[in-house]
Design a protein around this motif. Structure first.
Motif, PDB file in Angstrom:
ATOM      1  N   ASN A   1       2.569  -6.086  16.467  1.00  0.00           N
ATOM      2  CA  ASN A   1       2.818  -5.204  15.329  1.00  0.00           C
ATOM      3  C   ASN A   1       3.871  -4.176  15.765  1.00  0.00           C
ATOM      4  O   ASN A   1       3.713  -3.525  16.802  1.00  0.00           O
ATOM      5  CB  ASN A   1       1.486  -4.505  14.975  1.00  0.00           C
ATOM      6  CG  ASN A   1       1.615  -3.607  13.771  1.00  0.00           C
ATOM      7  OD1 ASN A   1       2.638  -2.953  13.569  1.00  0.00           O
ATOM      8  ND2 ASN A   1       0.567  -3.569  12.976  1.00  0.00           N
TER       9      ASN A   1
ATOM     10  N   GLY B   1      -9.156  -5.004  12.284  1.00  0.00           N
ATOM     11  CA  GLY B   1      -7.763  -4.580  12.437  1.00  0.00           C
ATOM     12  C   GLY B   1      -7.555  -3.149  12.912  1.00  0.00           C
ATOM     13  O   GLY B   1      -6.771  -2.903  13.822  1.00  0.00           O
ATOM     14  N   ARG B   2      -8.287  -2.224  12.313  1.00  0.00           N
ATOM     15  CA  ARG B   2      -8.063  -0.801  12.674  1.00  0.00           C
ATOM     16  C   ARG B   2      -8.479  -0.517  14.109  1.00  0.00           C
ATOM     17  O   ARG B   2      -7.810   0.227  14.827  1.00  0.00           O
ATOM     18  CB  ARG B   2      -8.837   0.107  11.741  1.00  0.00           C
ATOM     19  CG  ARG B   2      -8.136   0.239  10.429  1.00  0.00           C
ATOM     20  CD  ARG B   2      -8.729   1.359   9.633  1.00  0.00           C
ATOM     21  NE  ARG B   2      -8.013   1.462   8.374  1.00  0.00           N
ATOM     22  CZ  ARG B   2      -8.280   2.356   7.461  1.00  0.00           C
ATOM     23  NH1 ARG B   2      -9.243   3.223   7.660  1.00  0.00           N
ATOM     24  NH2 ARG B   2      -7.594   2.389   6.349  1.00  0.00           N
TER      25      ARG B   2
ATOM     26  N   MET C   1     -10.942 -10.465  12.689  1.00  0.00           N
ATOM     27  CA  MET C   1     -10.367  -9.302  13.373  1.00  0.00           C
ATOM     28  C   MET C   1     -10.815  -7.998  12.721  1.00  0.00           C
ATOM     29  O   MET C   1     -10.877  -7.901  11.494  1.00  0.00           O
ATOM     30  CB  MET C   1      -8.837  -9.401  13.283  1.00  0.00           C
ATOM     31  CG  MET C   1      -8.115  -8.297  14.013  1.00  0.00           C
ATOM     32  SD  MET C   1      -6.339  -8.463  13.819  1.00  0.00           S
ATOM     33  CE  MET C   1      -6.134  -7.912  12.125  1.00  0.00           C
TER      34      MET C   1
ATOM     35  N   TRP D   1       4.618  -4.400   1.795  1.00  0.00           N
ATOM     36  CA  TRP D   1       3.395  -4.015   2.521  1.00  0.00           C
ATOM     37  C   TRP D   1       3.444  -4.552   3.945  1.00  0.00           C
ATOM     38  O   TRP D   1       3.198  -3.825   4.905  1.00  0.00           O
ATOM     39  CB  TRP D   1       2.142  -4.554   1.810  1.00  0.00           C
ATOM     40  CG  TRP D   1       0.855  -3.969   2.342  1.00  0.00           C
ATOM     41  CD1 TRP D   1       0.175  -2.917   1.815  1.00  0.00           C
ATOM     42  CD2 TRP D   1       0.120  -4.371   3.506  1.00  0.00           C
ATOM     43  NE1 TRP D   1      -0.947  -2.640   2.570  1.00  0.00           N
ATOM     44  CE2 TRP D   1      -0.996  -3.520   3.626  1.00  0.00           C
ATOM     45  CE3 TRP D   1       0.296  -5.364   4.471  1.00  0.00           C
ATOM     46  CZ2 TRP D   1      -1.934  -3.624   4.648  1.00  0.00           C
ATOM     47  CZ3 TRP D   1      -0.628  -5.468   5.505  1.00  0.00           C
ATOM     48  CH2 TRP D   1      -1.733  -4.602   5.587  1.00  0.00           C
TER      49      TRP D   1
ATOM     50  N   CYS E   1      -3.926 -12.977  23.854  1.00  0.00           N
ATOM     51  CA  CYS E   1      -2.565 -12.419  23.835  1.00  0.00           C
ATOM     52  C   CYS E   1      -2.109 -11.814  25.166  1.00  0.00           C
ATOM     53  O   CYS E   1      -0.975 -11.364  25.276  1.00  0.00           O
ATOM     54  CB  CYS E   1      -2.448 -11.391  22.717  1.00  0.00           C
ATOM     55  SG  CYS E   1      -2.847 -12.100  21.121  1.00  0.00           S
TER      56      CYS E   1
ATOM     57  N   THR F   1      -0.271 -10.022  -1.689  1.00  0.00           N
ATOM     58  CA  THR F   1       0.409  -9.186  -0.706  1.00  0.00           C
ATOM     59  C   THR F   1       1.867  -9.038  -1.137  1.00  0.00           C
ATOM     60  O   THR F   1       2.273  -9.558  -2.164  1.00  0.00           O
ATOM     61  CB  THR F   1       0.290  -9.791   0.713  1.00  0.00           C
ATOM     62  OG1 THR F   1       0.754  -8.833   1.662  1.00  0.00           O
ATOM     63  CG2 THR F   1       1.104 -11.073   0.874  1.00  0.00           C
TER      64      THR F   1
ATOM     65  N   ARG G   1       3.603  -2.157   7.285  1.00  0.00           N
ATOM     66  CA  ARG G   1       2.436  -2.044   8.178  1.00  0.00           C
ATOM     67  C   ARG G   1       2.586  -2.776   9.502  1.00  0.00           C
ATOM     68  O   ARG G   1       1.851  -2.484  10.446  1.00  0.00           O
ATOM     69  CB  ARG G   1       1.178  -2.618   7.488  1.00  0.00           C
ATOM     70  CG  ARG G   1       0.823  -1.984   6.173  1.00  0.00           C
ATOM     71  CD  ARG G   1       0.225  -0.603   6.395  1.00  0.00           C
ATOM     72  NE  ARG G   1      -0.049  -0.003   5.101  1.00  0.00           N
ATOM     73  CZ  ARG G   1      -1.236   0.408   4.713  1.00  0.00           C
ATOM     74  NH1 ARG G   1      -2.272   0.303   5.513  1.00  0.00           N
ATOM     75  NH2 ARG G   1      -1.391   0.940   3.518  1.00  0.00           N
TER      76      ARG G   1
ATOM     77  N   ARG H   1      -5.893 -11.978   3.582  1.00  0.00           N
ATOM     78  CA  ARG H   1      -4.569 -11.339   3.654  1.00  0.00           C
ATOM     79  C   ARG H   1      -4.447 -10.363   4.816  1.00  0.00           C
ATOM     80  O   ARG H   1      -3.336 -10.030   5.247  1.00  0.00           O
ATOM     81  CB  ARG H   1      -4.239 -10.633   2.343  1.00  0.00           C
ATOM     82  CG  ARG H   1      -5.140  -9.455   2.035  1.00  0.00           C
ATOM     83  CD  ARG H   1      -4.726  -8.789   0.746  1.00  0.00           C
ATOM     84  NE  ARG H   1      -5.547  -7.613   0.473  1.00  0.00           N
ATOM     85  CZ  ARG H   1      -5.310  -6.756  -0.487  1.00  0.00           C
ATOM     86  NH1 ARG H   1      -4.284  -6.952  -1.294  1.00  0.00           N
ATOM     87  NH2 ARG H   1      -6.092  -5.715  -0.667  1.00  0.00           N
TER      88      ARG H   1
HETATM   89  C1  LIG Z   1      -3.918  -5.489  10.203  1.00  0.00           C
HETATM   90  C2  LIG Z   1      -3.242  -4.143   9.997  1.00  0.00           C
HETATM   91  C3  LIG Z   1      -1.757  -4.370   9.802  1.00  0.00           C
HETATM   92  C4  LIG Z   1      -3.810  -3.512   8.741  1.00  0.00           C
HETATM   93  O1  LIG Z   1      -3.172  -2.268   8.530  1.00  0.00           O
HETATM   94  P1  LIG Z   1      -4.035  -0.992   8.146  1.00  0.00           P
HETATM   95  O2  LIG Z   1      -3.082   0.080   7.889  1.00  0.00           O
HETATM   96  O3  LIG Z   1      -5.056  -0.801   9.238  1.00  0.00           O
HETATM   97  O4  LIG Z   1      -4.686  -1.446   6.809  1.00  0.00           O
HETATM   98  P2  LIG Z   1      -6.253  -1.540   6.439  1.00  0.00           P
HETATM   99  O5  LIG Z   1      -6.895  -2.699   7.142  1.00  0.00           O
HETATM  100  O6  LIG Z   1      -6.857  -0.183   6.632  1.00  0.00           O
HETATM  101  O7  LIG Z   1      -6.138  -1.851   4.911  1.00  0.00           O
HETATM  102  C5  LIG Z   1      -5.565  -0.947   3.998  1.00  0.00           C
HETATM  103  C6  LIG Z   1      -5.521  -1.592   2.656  1.00  0.00           C
HETATM  104  O8  LIG Z   1      -4.527  -2.636   2.678  1.00  0.00           O
HETATM  105  C7  LIG Z   1      -5.103  -3.829   2.180  1.00  0.00           C
HETATM  106  N1  LIG Z   1      -4.465  -4.967   2.838  1.00  0.00           N
HETATM  107  C8  LIG Z   1      -4.815  -5.598   3.969  1.00  0.00           C
HETATM  108  N2  LIG Z   1      -3.946  -6.597   4.227  1.00  0.00           N
HETATM  109  C9  LIG Z   1      -3.049  -6.588   3.225  1.00  0.00           C
HETATM  110  C10 LIG Z   1      -1.915  -7.375   2.925  1.00  0.00           C
HETATM  111  N3  LIG Z   1      -1.521  -8.409   3.726  1.00  0.00           N
HETATM  112  N4  LIG Z   1      -1.205  -7.081   1.833  1.00  0.00           N
HETATM  113  C11 LIG Z   1      -1.563  -6.072   1.007  1.00  0.00           C
HETATM  114  N5  LIG Z   1      -2.634  -5.287   1.231  1.00  0.00           N
HETATM  115  C12 LIG Z   1      -3.362  -5.551   2.331  1.00  0.00           C
HETATM  116  C13 LIG Z   1      -6.583  -3.712   2.527  1.00  0.00           C
HETATM  117  O9  LIG Z   1      -7.345  -4.570   1.721  1.00  0.00           O
HETATM  118  C14 LIG Z   1      -6.824  -2.274   2.257  1.00  0.00           C
HETATM  119  O10 LIG Z   1      -6.989  -2.098   0.884  1.00  0.00           O
HETATM  120  P3  LIG Z   1      -8.096  -1.061   0.318  1.00  0.00           P
HETATM  121  O11 LIG Z   1      -7.663   0.270   0.837  1.00  0.00           O
HETATM  122  O12 LIG Z   1      -7.965  -1.254  -1.149  1.00  0.00           O
HETATM  123  O13 LIG Z   1      -9.394  -1.523   0.911  1.00  0.00           O
HETATM  124  C15 LIG Z   1      -3.482  -3.203  11.203  1.00  0.00           C
HETATM  125  O14 LIG Z   1      -4.823  -2.808  11.248  1.00  0.00           O
HETATM  126  C16 LIG Z   1      -3.129  -3.831  12.501  1.00  0.00           C
HETATM  127  O15 LIG Z   1      -2.003  -4.175  12.747  1.00  0.00           O
HETATM  128  N6  LIG Z   1      -4.102  -3.997  13.419  1.00  0.00           N
HETATM  129  C17 LIG Z   1      -3.857  -4.615  14.699  1.00  0.00           C
HETATM  130  C18 LIG Z   1      -3.721  -6.091  14.529  1.00  0.00           C
HETATM  131  C19 LIG Z   1      -3.324  -6.790  15.795  1.00  0.00           C
HETATM  132  O16 LIG Z   1      -2.482  -6.319  16.501  1.00  0.00           O
HETATM  133  N7  LIG Z   1      -3.957  -7.925  16.063  1.00  0.00           N
HETATM  134  C20 LIG Z   1      -3.673  -8.751  17.175  1.00  0.00           C
HETATM  135  C21 LIG Z   1      -4.043  -8.105  18.464  1.00  0.00           C
HETATM  136  S1  LIG Z   1      -3.673  -9.135  19.809  1.00  0.00           S
END
Ligand SMILES: CC(C)(COP(=O)(O)OP(=O)(O)OC[C@H]1O[C@@H](n2cnc3c(N)ncnc32)[C@H](O)[C@@H]1OP(=O)(O)O)[C@@H](O)C(=O)NCCC(=O)NCCS
Length: 333
Positions: free
Chosen positions: A263, A225-226, A223, A37, A117, A33, A41, A157
């Motif tokens: 987030n 995530g999306r 989780m 990133w 949460c 990571t 995000r 990650r």
């Molecule tokens: C987790 C979160 C940040 C991920 O962001 P996202 O934009 O949805 O990213 P995705 O899960 O679609 O992943 C996109 C890419 O980033 C990669 N990725 C995921 N975590 C990563 C990290 N820590 N570092 C680098 N890359 C990462 C994925 O593997 C994916 O790669 P790929 O396209 O090659 O498969 C986002 O979904 C989120 O914040 N969700 C809500 C989480 C939350 O609030 N949880 C608690 C609720 S109480």
């Protein structure tokens, strides 16, 4: 049960985060990571990690002591303890009983509740209801605390970058003066059909811990995530609108908005939809990551200590978490 007209006054809020800081750069040495990133995000720069041997009840006790001190009472004045946690010290007994004994108290009722949460909002509803429905309690100690790193998979990650350890506490005191009432309204909800979006699969009665569950990593936080991202925005927006509307209020009537600190992108999306100006929004997710149910209490305490939230301030707090659960509260300090 005797009952006089009573209101719940929040006498004090306190919080605690462990000293140890884990930065995004630290994480990038452990997994694939980068600081770029994670910041882009999530808005998270760093999070706090409990010391070796420091468990959830220890975090809770630190936050409780801070709130008790600020309220100008002694621990002996507390007559009920509520702990919102999803990382209890043990499956049973409750974390609340460990907090009780660590505070040197005995006999007073103690219990945990598990709403992840949304812990701050459910806890406010519980403390308010218990305090105003009978004359049994004068000071209720509400604590939300989690050692989220105890369920984190450091090889995943997508989740490990999000979470941090911490606790928040509040003292709710009974008052007969309506002008001292702190809890204007609370709204709660849940949708059990969506449990799979956030959960720890094993270690409960559905799948007791075994060598196999450990090998399969089923004791870790999972989780989608999306889906969580989308539901968090939809549900928190609905909650905020509903509680404001049923109280005949708009964002203009609110001094500070404290949203669950999961987030920064979720917070910014809600800000845009609800038209909340920057100066009304409390942000701590950059420093502490997602600390689960304590995040709103920690944010309120952080902004109160900086002098921004003062006596008379009106706060709208909205939470969202595993369950799914959600809640909103309008408070007056
Ligand atoms: C987790 C979160 C940040 C991920 O962001 P996202 O934009 O949805 O990213 P995705 O899960 O679609 O992943 C996109 C890419 O980033 C990669 N990725 C995921 N975590 C990563 C990290 N820590 N570092 C680098 N890359 C990462 C994925 O593997 C994916 O790669 P790929 O396209 O090659 O498969 C986002 O979904 C989120 O914040 N969700 C809500 C989480 C939350 O609030 N949880 C608690 C609720 S109480």
């Amino acid at each position: 049960m005797k009952k006089s007209i009573r209101f719940a006054k929040i006498s004090a809020i306190g919080s605690y985060v462990p000293e140890k800081i884990l930065t995004n750069d630290d994480l990038s040495k452990m997994i694939d990571t980068s600081d770029e990133w994670i910041q882009a995000r999530t808005g998270i720069r760093e999070r706090r990690i409990a010391a070796d041997g420091q468990i959830t009840s220890d975090l809770c006790v630190e936050a409780a002591r801070a709130a008790i001190k600020k309220a100008g009472i002694s621990a002996e004045d507390v007559d009920l303890i509520l702990v919102g946690t999803i990382t209890s010290d043990m499956p049973f007994p409750s974390t609340a009983v460990f907090v009780q004994s660590k505070l040197g108290l005995q006999n007073i009722p103690c219990f945990d509740y598990n709403v992840a949460c949304s812990g701050t909002q459910y806890g406010i509803a519980l403390a308010n209801a218990l305090l105003t429905s009978s004359d049994s309690y004068k000071n209720i100690l509400l604590i939300c605390g989690d050692k989220m790193t105890s369920v984190v998979d450091w090889n995943d990650r997508a989740t490990c970058v999000l979470l941090g350890d911490g606790a928040g506490a509040a003292i709710f005191s009974a008052t007969e003066k309506e002008e001292e009432n702190s809890v204007i309204d609370v709204l709660l909800g849940a949708d059990g059909k969506l449990w799979e979006l956030l959960h720890v699969p094993a270690g409960g009665s559905s799948e007791p811990a075994s060598v196999k569950t450990i090998e399969d990593g089923k004791h870790f936080f999972k989780m989608k995530g999306r889906d969580v991202f989308r539901e968090a925005i939809r549900i928190m927006e609905g909650c905020a609108r509903e509680i404001l509307q049923r109280n005949g209020m708009t964002v203009a009537d609110i001094d500070f908005v404290v949203l669950h600190q999961a987030n920064l992108r979720i917070i910014e999306a809600l800000q845009e939809r609800l038209k909340i100006p920057d100066e009304k929004v409390c942000i701590t997710v950059d420093k502490y990551g997602n600390t689960s149910g304590s995040s709103c209490l920690i944010a309120i305490d952080t902004f109160a200590r900086s002098g921004r939230i003062r006596s008379g301030s009106k706060i709208l707090s909205v939470g969202f978490g595993a369950g799914l659960t959600w809640g909103a509260a309008i408070l007056k300090f």
